[in-house]
Motif scaffolding. Structure first.
Motif, short mmCIF file in Angstrom:
data_model
loop_
_atom_site.label_atom_id
_atom_site.label_comp_id
_atom_site.label_asym_id
_atom_site.label_seq_id
_atom_site.Cartn_x
_atom_site.Cartn_y
_atom_site.Cartn_z
N LEU A 14 0.82 -1.22 0.00
CA LEU A 14 0.00 0.00 0.00
C LEU A 14 0.85 1.26 0.00
O LEU A 14 0.31 2.37 -0.08
CB LEU A 14 -0.95 0.00 1.21
CG LEU A 14 -1.92 -1.18 1.27
CD1 LEU A 14 -2.78 -1.10 2.50
CD2 LEU A 14 -2.77 -1.24 0.00
N LYS A 19 0.55 0.93 -5.70
CA LYS A 19 -0.40 0.75 -4.60
C LYS A 19 -1.85 0.67 -5.05
O LYS A 19 -2.65 -0.04 -4.44
CB LYS A 19 -0.23 1.86 -3.56
CG LYS A 19 -0.49 3.26 -4.08
CD LYS A 19 -0.11 4.28 -3.06
CE LYS A 19 -0.07 5.65 -3.71
NZ LYS A 19 0.74 6.56 -2.97
N TRP A 23 -4.25 -2.34 -4.02
CA TRP A 23 -5.48 -2.05 -3.29
C TRP A 23 -6.68 -2.66 -4.01
O TRP A 23 -7.54 -3.30 -3.39
CB TRP A 23 -5.66 -0.55 -3.09
CG TRP A 23 -6.99 -0.22 -2.48
CD1 TRP A 23 -8.00 0.48 -3.06
CD2 TRP A 23 -7.45 -0.57 -1.18
NE1 TRP A 23 -9.06 0.57 -2.20
CE2 TRP A 23 -8.75 -0.06 -1.03
CE3 TRP A 23 -6.90 -1.28 -0.12
CZ2 TRP A 23 -9.51 -0.23 0.12
CZ3 TRP A 23 -7.65 -1.46 1.05
CH2 TRP A 23 -8.94 -0.93 1.15
N CYS A 27 -9.05 -5.61 -2.56
CA CYS A 27 -10.51 -5.45 -2.44
C CYS A 27 -11.25 -6.57 -3.14
O CYS A 27 -12.22 -7.12 -2.61
CB CYS A 27 -10.94 -4.09 -2.99
SG CYS A 27 -10.44 -2.70 -1.97
#
Length: 162
Positions: A14, A19, A23, A27
């Motif tokens: 992250l 990043k 991410w 998710c």
């Protein structure tokens, strides 16, 4: 202590230049694994999910250096999906176990589940559960009633019994 539980490089994906890709992959993986029971999800299912992501036009891009590849176009979307899963396992986000039938199953680590829930709430700008309680307690304590402590006791009892 916190750093006895969470690996040193846990937040590295992250904070990396790619990043956004990490991410979005986290998710997607979390959404798939969150719907499953605690037995985990077959690794191939998650590879397919990430492959679909990398094939889509909505996928964020990372440079070739971030993929640790000489040519950005040399990796297929399936290669990228496997790369991301290996990296997330190395960073301590997920664990991969092989069951009795030699099928690899993936789970988010317990601490990663809590971090993901918090980060998703932050990204959705959800208010934490306690913000409403704090305002209610403040209002009851500042009220000009004869016994403001009685209102706090009622609040305490209703929250404790729920």
């Amino acid at each position: 202590m916190l750093f006895d539980v969470i690996p040193d490089n846990f937040f590295s994906p992250l904070a990396a230049p790619g990043k956004v890709v990490y991410w979005e992959c986290l998710c997607r993986l979390f959404a798939v694994t969150n719907r499953q029971l605690s037995f985990g999800v077959e690794r191939d299912v998650l590879v397919d999910e990430l492959q679909f992501y990398f094939d889509s036009s909505f996928a964020a891009q990372m440079s070739g250096e971030e993929w640790e590849s000489a040519e950005p176009g040399s990796m297929t979307s399936r290669d990228k999906a496997n790369f991301i899963l290996r990296r997330l396992e190395g960073y301590g986000w997920i664990s991969v176990e092989t069951d009795y039938s030699y099928v690899q199953r993936v789970n988010f680590r317990d601490y990663a589940v809590q971090v993901m829930k918090t980060l998703l709430n932050l990204s959705d700008e959800k208010k934490t559960e306690y913000q409403g309680y704090i305002y209610t307690i403040y209002s009851l304590a500042r009220s000009g009633g004869e016994n403001p402590g009685l209102g706090l006791c009622r609040l305490w009892r209703t929250r404790m019994l729920c």
